[in-house]
Design an enzyme around this catalytic site. Structure first.
Site: not given
Ligand SMILES: Cc1cc2nc3c(=O)[nH]c(=O)nc-3n(C[C@H](O)[C@H](O)[C@H](O)COP(=O)(O)O)c2cc1C
Ligand SMILES: O=C(O)C(=O)c1ccccc1
Length: 360
Positions: A129, A155, A164, A256, A259, A287-288, A310-311
């Site tokens: 970030y 990112t 959220r 994302h 999110r 992704d997504g 991701g999830r």
């Molecule tokens: C719990 C959680 C934490 C995440 N943390 C980050 C993060 O730290 N940095 C980032 O670039 N994306 C983060 N993401 C987004 C994921 O990299 C990704 O874009 C997204 O989860 C993809 O979608 P999907 O969960 O439907 O596969 C996060 C997503 C989730 C669900």
């Molecule tokens: O990026 C995200 O989706 C996320 O939940 C998060 C929030 C704070 C710090 C790192 C990731």
């Protein structure tokens, strides 16, 4: 519960995890319109299978930025894996290694880059970030290179955190025992302070993320690291062209996981215009809402060089540690190979837009 497909890991994880952690993982921003749109876009896609093609061997291998992968399905960066398993990212890396899959480690990982790197011979990339504390970014980029990471992922879709509502209602804060150990303590101070009616993560991001990030800053990062830098969070052809013009080594099409900006288009709907704008200048990842081999196949057909989940790895990690993650990734790859065979596309080079009805 017998786990036979990705969603089964989700059911197991939901039973095991505290409700607020489950909500943090599952949730999107706002009305979760974009979260729903990501999944809906895949449900709409229909395939044009070819027949009388020799599919006695199916090849899912993919080379990305010079690294050979057994599968084009990798792990998207997600923060704080120790929220769901005591071994955290070390177990995730071990699982990715067993599947020969790419793992994009989050800046907010809860295990050290060194320990994560020691657990995997498969490629690791580090997500960043844009922090106000620019020295922390430069420092982390350097430690990633030293630990053998192969690329950086900046990112770009988070000048601030999305709203959220589940986290706001739960007053969610990451358990104080789970820490972003690759960032210094001063930077992370107050990130675990729980407050009713507020997300501690959003509050911390508001203090520490730098919303002034522009393309000029990409040059700053590229000057400080020899690692290739990919940009994550692109949804338009305009930004894809700008990324290429500013020297991005790759693009990750993503909203994302629904999110960040609620109401943003489904990631899958953005993919073709990004692929057209990039025109082969650099790899395009996606992704997504990839939840099965068919979803991966659809995104690959629309021009993604690889897809990230991701999830699901968080669910699999909660359900079964490193074995769960390995089984998830090999299972998804088996599903992809199965659908490639039935579609008459034995190699990834055969997977193109003609596979998707309405795009041919
Ligand atoms: C719990 C959680 C934490 C995440 N943390 C980050 C993060 O730290 N940095 C980032 O670039 N994306 C983060 N993401 C987004 C994921 O990299 C990704 O874009 C997204 O989860 C993809 O979608 P999907 O969960 O439907 O596969 C996060 C997503 C989730 C669900
Ligand atoms: O990026 C995200 O989706 C996320 O939940 C998060 C929030 C704070 C710090 C790192 C990731």
């Amino acid at each position: 519960m017998t786990v036979i497909r990705t969603d089964d890991y989700g059911r197991v994880a939901r039973e095991r995890l505290p409700a607020d952690v489950w909500d943090f993982i599952e949730g999107g921003s706002g009305d979760e319109l974009t979260l729903a749109a990501n999944a809906a876009a895949f449900r709409r896609a229909r395939l044009r299978p070819r027949v009388m093609v020799d599919v006695s061997t199916v090849d899912t291998t993919r080379t990305l930025l010079g690294s050979r992968l057994a599968t084009p399905i990798g792990i998207a960066p997600t923060a704080y894996h120790q929220l769901v398993h005591p071994d955290g990212e070390v177990a995730t890396a071990a699982g990715a290694d067993r599947a020969g899959a790419l793992f994009v480690v989050a800046m907010f990982a809860s295990r050290t880059l060194k320990d994560i790197a020691a657990a995997s011979a498969a490629p690791l990339w580090l997500q960043l970030y844009w922090l106000r504390r620019r020295d922390a970014i430069a420092d982390l980029a350097e430690r990633a290179a030293d630990a053998g990471f192969a690329a950086l992922v900046l990112t770009a879709d988070a000048p601030r955190l999305g709203r959220r509502l589940r986290d706001v209602r739960n007053g969610f804060a990451v358990d104080g025992r789970v820490r972003a150990v690759n960032l210094d303590a001063a930077l992370m101070a107050a990130s675990h302070d729980r407050r009713a009616g507020a997300s501690a993560l959003a509050a911390h991001a508001a203090q520490t993320f730098d919303p002034s990030l522009t393309w000029a800053d990409l040059a700053w990062l590229r000057e400080r690291s020899a690692l290739p830098v990919l940009i994550k969070g692109i949804l338009t052809g305009e930004d894809a062209a700008a990324a290429v013009a500013h020297g991005a080594a790759g693009i990750i099409v993503s909203n994302h996981g629904g999110r960040q900006l609620d109401g943003a288009i489904a990631a899958l709907d953005a993919l073709p215009e990004v692929v057209d704008a990039v025109a082969g200048a650099c790899p395009v990842l996606f992704d997504g809402a990839v939840r099965g081999g068919r979803d991966a196949l659809v995104a690959l057909a629309l021009g993604a060089d690889a897809v990230l989940v991701g999830r699901p790895p968080l669910w699999a990690l909660a359900a079964g540690g490193a074995d769960g993650v390995a089984d998830l990734l090999t299972g998804l790859t088996d599903e992809l190979a199965h659908d490639m065979a039935l579609a008459g596309r034995p190699t990834l080079a055969d997977v193109d837009r003609r596979l998707i009805w309405g795009h041919s």
